[in-house]
Design a protein around this motif. Structure first.
Motif: not given
Length: 127
Positions: A87-95
């Motif tokens: 968890p964190g700020g760099t991963l998107t739902e699409t990724l």
């Protein structure tokens, strides 16, 4: 993507994948997702945070680890073929959707043709 949102997004994507199922062979602290009796994703919080572990092509995994601070080598898995999503700020739902799907397809393409729930070459592709 923060906290439980990461695992929920991964879980939601798995529900859309034909033949995928959830098991708990390592106890209640590990969600193990399989297709054709082969593991393609694991989820746990034994590290103190909710993580998702998926298969990745070795070159793709290396590139993803270099590009995203929230992607590390696979926790308790082969570091060349598995990656861990944090968890964190760099991963998107699409990724997350793409990484879960790719992990699933990497496993499906190695199943005997009679056990494949989908054609790994054509699944999810249009046209």
């Amino acid at each position: 993507m923060h906290g439980d949102m990461l695992q929920q997004r991964a879980r939601d994507r798995v529900e859309e994948l034909p033949g995928a199922g959830l098991e708990h062979p390592f106890g209640p602290d590990w969600d193990v997702f399989k297709v054709g009796e082969k593991v393609f994703m694991l989820m746990t919080e034994v590290t103190g945070q909710p993580i998702v572990i998926v298969k990745a092509d070795p070159e793709d995994g290396k590139s993803l680890r270099e590009e995203y601070g929230d992607i590390t080598p696979g926790y308790h898995m082969n570091k060349e073929h598995w990656i861990t999503l944090h968890p964190g700020g760099t991963l998107t739902e699409t990724l997350v959707d793409e990484l879960v799907t790719e992990s699933y397809l990497l496993v499906v393409e190695n199943l005997p043709k009679a056990k494949r729930p989908v054609d790994p070459v054509r699944f999810g592709r249009t046209g």
